[in-house]
Design an enzyme around this catalytic site. Structure first.
Site, PDB file in Angstrom:
ATOM      1  N   LYS A  23       0.962  -1.049   0.173  1.00 31.90           N
ATOM      2  CA  LYS A  23      -0.141  -0.074  -0.051  1.00 31.90           C
ATOM      3  C   LYS A  23       0.700   1.244  -0.098  1.00 31.90           C
ATOM      4  O   LYS A  23       1.944   1.422   0.577  1.00 31.90           O
ATOM      5  CB  LYS A  23      -0.987  -0.023   1.205  1.00 31.90           C
ATOM      6  CG  LYS A  23      -1.780   1.031   1.282  1.00 31.90           C
ATOM      7  CD  LYS A  23      -2.775   1.002   2.586  1.00 31.90           C
ATOM      8  CE  LYS A  23      -3.588   2.066   2.691  1.00 31.90           C
ATOM      9  NZ  LYS A  23      -4.621   1.901   3.886  1.00 31.90           N
TER      10      LYS A  23
ATOM     11  N   SER B 120      -9.284   2.339   2.482  1.00 33.48           N
ATOM     12  CA  SER B 120      -8.170   3.208   1.852  1.00 33.48           C
ATOM     13  C   SER B 120      -7.070   2.249   1.016  1.00 33.48           C
ATOM     14  O   SER B 120      -6.319   2.515   0.176  1.00 33.48           O
ATOM     15  CB  SER B 120      -7.300   4.062   2.629  1.00 33.48           C
ATOM     16  OG  SER B 120      -6.633   3.435   3.828  1.00 33.48           O
TER      17      SER B 120
ATOM     18  N   SER C  68     -10.052   0.135   6.632  1.00 36.62           N
ATOM     19  CA  SER C  68      -9.385   0.114   5.365  1.00 36.62           C
ATOM     20  C   SER C  68      -8.630  -1.078   4.571  1.00 36.62           C
ATOM     21  O   SER C  68      -8.225  -0.985   3.762  1.00 36.62           O
ATOM     22  CB  SER C  68      -8.199   1.399   5.842  1.00 36.62           C
ATOM     23  OG  SER C  68      -8.847   2.521   5.972  1.00 36.62           O
TER      24      SER C  68
END
Length: 574
Positions: free
Chosen positions: A137, A212, A236
């Site tokens: 990420k 996210s 997320s």
């Protein structure tokens, strides 16, 4: 007396100066964003060149069988020499390139992966993840690369060292090879920013993959990565995993090191951030957790609890006593969310487990008061610092506007909307800046709530809890309008319980029809917006959420594996 014409001229000069400064700021931001896109294009061209060279040198190479392997199968083939790390890495590089051209999920190529390959060849010991390509990420530091959070101000600030979790992955033989897209600032469960654009859902490009960790979820679902690492401060990992139909796991907050990971709101302590893997199946999650919970991590970050993976707990076959609920009575579950929990409950009961109704305590107070007060105890100052000098992505503008309101206006609007949306009224009031004394009282209240929640869990003698995961995937742009949709996941950040999601079904035509007549718990604008967000999702995946008590991560994973196994057995019979 001052000449009025001089005053007018002065004011005009000030206005022109402000306009020029704003114009210059926008031009500078646009230039930096364009440079970042060019840099990404060059990085992906380098990645394409490496994958192309391999294909030229190996014209008979067949990628499909490699891409079809589960993570344990792939690891087995790598360890026994049936496959080389170079073959696997180039296969996934090529696939990731194909995927990102379609859904825009990769933001950077980690060219150090090529030197990591050479390092593996000279290394005698093979770690648990030997030769496995891993996607990372955006917000997780990789040496020499930006962790942007989708913010222009974070461009051209490469990390000076790998995050601890990345160092541990490398020590276990893994090869981090790409970074993936996130929403601007991370505090949104959509997946777009002004630098790299919108990542779309792999199965429906009008839908968001969630956030996210949305770039991770979409890349893994599309086959461009077999294992990814995400972060989770309100869902997320779990929301994008549920939206895309993969498995995701958020560990207990201090089980996996967060050193070298950039948070969305630095310093807040109410919602415990978690780190964890994302993969196609639970076996992939478990293998990754086994690898990460090792002496190397405990040495690199002594603040992490030195608890290796508990094989005895994970491998147990004892029947479980499982609490369950189909709604938190705050965010109305879509028909498919409710059906997913009830069908899974039925499968678990048939398998010999005991299912007990469980009702989360006082959720309206938690979501309308404790959550906004905890995240924005400083009135949103820390969060808004990220946006100073930044243009806002359209998908976060409404939420950002609410946070930006001065305290007096939040109080006034809270009074205005009280009659039509009591929970919105409470949320606005709770987002006002707190004194130190008020903050300490808030922390005490969160702690007391956690003890009450655990007491109810213990009273019912539960092992784990089964509950909804938000879904199906929302239309692009809607998550920023209904942040309350994260209520099913953020609860377990405030409690700091390990939690994960497992896909169990897909949206049916009946679910879609039932959604049209769905009434929310409050029938306010948030309830009505949620119905619009979830519409048009026939065939998209729906997951359930599995939860355990703090530090019982292995038990949570064992429960997830049981849910996955029973779901797969049912699907094979159909």
């Amino acid at each position: 007396m001052m000449n009025p014409s001089l005053v007018s001229a002065f004011l005009c000069c000030c206005a022109v100066t402000i306009l020029l400064l704003n114009w210059r700021r926008r031009r500078t931001g646009q230039r930096k964003m364009q440079e970042a896109r060019w840099r990404r294009d060059r990085a992906l061209q380098q990645m394409e060149k490496a994958a192309g060279n391999f294909k030229q040198q190996n014209p008979s190479h067949q990628p499909a069988p490699i891409l079809a392997f589960t993570l344990p199968q792939l690891c087995g083939n790598l360890r026994d020499g049936s496959l080389s790390p170079e073959t696997v890495l180039c296969t996934y590089m090529d696939k990731a390139l194909d995927v990102t051209r379609e859904i825009n999920c990769v933001t950077d190529y980690l060219e150090n992966s090529e030197s990591q390959l050479l390092h593996l060849k000279s290394q005698g010991k093979k770690g648990l993840l030997y030769g496995v390509p891993v996607s990372i990420k955006d917000s997780i530091d990789c040496k020499g690369h930006d962790s942007t959070l989708g913010l222009v101000k974070r461009l051209h600030k490469p990390a000076t060292a790998d995050a601890v979790v990345v160092q541990v992955l490398k020590q276990q033989g893994a090869i981090p090879f790409v970074k993936t897209n996130v929403p601007q600032s991370l505090l949104n469960y959509d997946c777009s920013n002004l630098i790299f654009g919108q990542t779309v859902h792999p199965m429906d490009h009008t839908k968001t993959p969630g956030g996210s960790s949305g770039g991770e979820a979409s890349l893994i679902k599309s086959g461009g990565s077999i294992l990814g690492i995400g972060t989770d401060v309100g869902g997320s990992i779990r929301i994008p995993a549920a939206f895309c139909g993969i498995c995701g796991f958020k560990a207990t907050g201090n089980r996996i090191s967060k050193r070298g990971i950039v948070p969305s709101i630095r310093g807040q302590k109410s919602a415990s951030p978690g780190v964890g893997p994302m993969a196609r199946d639970v076996d992939g999650l478990v293998l990754c957790i086994r690898a990460i919970l090792c002496d190397q991590m405990f040495q690199l970050d002594p603040t992490v609890a030195p608890l290796p993976f508990n094989e005895k707990v994970y491998s147990s076959s004892q029947p479980l006593r499982i609490g369950y609920y189909t709604t938190d009575s705050f965010t109305v579950p879509s028909p498919s969310m409710k059906r997913a929990v009830l069908e899974t409950k039925h499968l678990l009961e048939k398998a010999g487990h005991t299912l007990v109704p469980f009702k989360p305590l006082n959720i309206e107070h938690v979501m309308s008061t404790l959550v906004p007060a905890g995240l924005f105890a400083d009135g949103g100052t820390t969060f808004l610092e990220s946006f100073q000098g930044e243009s806002a992505d359209p998908n976060i503008k409404e939420f950002l506007l609410m946070v930006k309101l001065p305290g007096w206006l939040k109080s006034f609007l809270s009074w205005i909307v009280r009659a039509i949306s009591p929970r919105m009224s409470k949320s606005l009031r709770s987002m006002k800046e707190k004194s130190v004394n008020q903050l300490w009282k808030l922390h005490t209240e969160v702690e007391e709530y956690c003890h009450e929640f655990i007491a109810e869990w213990k009273r019912l003698n539960l092992d784990v809890v089964l509950c909804p995961a938000l879904g199906p995937a929302f239309k692009i742009g809607f998550p920023g309008k209904i942040s309350v949709g994260a209520s099913y996941t953020i609860l377990y950040n405030f409690l700091d319980f390990p939690a994960g999601v497992v896909p169990v079904t897909t949206v049916t035509a009946k679910d879609e029809e039932d959604l049209k007549t769905l009434r929310g718990h409050y029938d306010d604008i948030w309830d009505r917006t949620l119905k619009k967000a979830a519409a048009g999702a026939i065939g998209l995946p729906v997951a359930v959420q599995c939860v355990a008590l703090p530090w019982q991560d292995e038990l949570c994973l064992r429960f997830m594996k049981e849910v996955e196994k029973l779901t797969q057995e049912k699907q094979r019979k159909c």
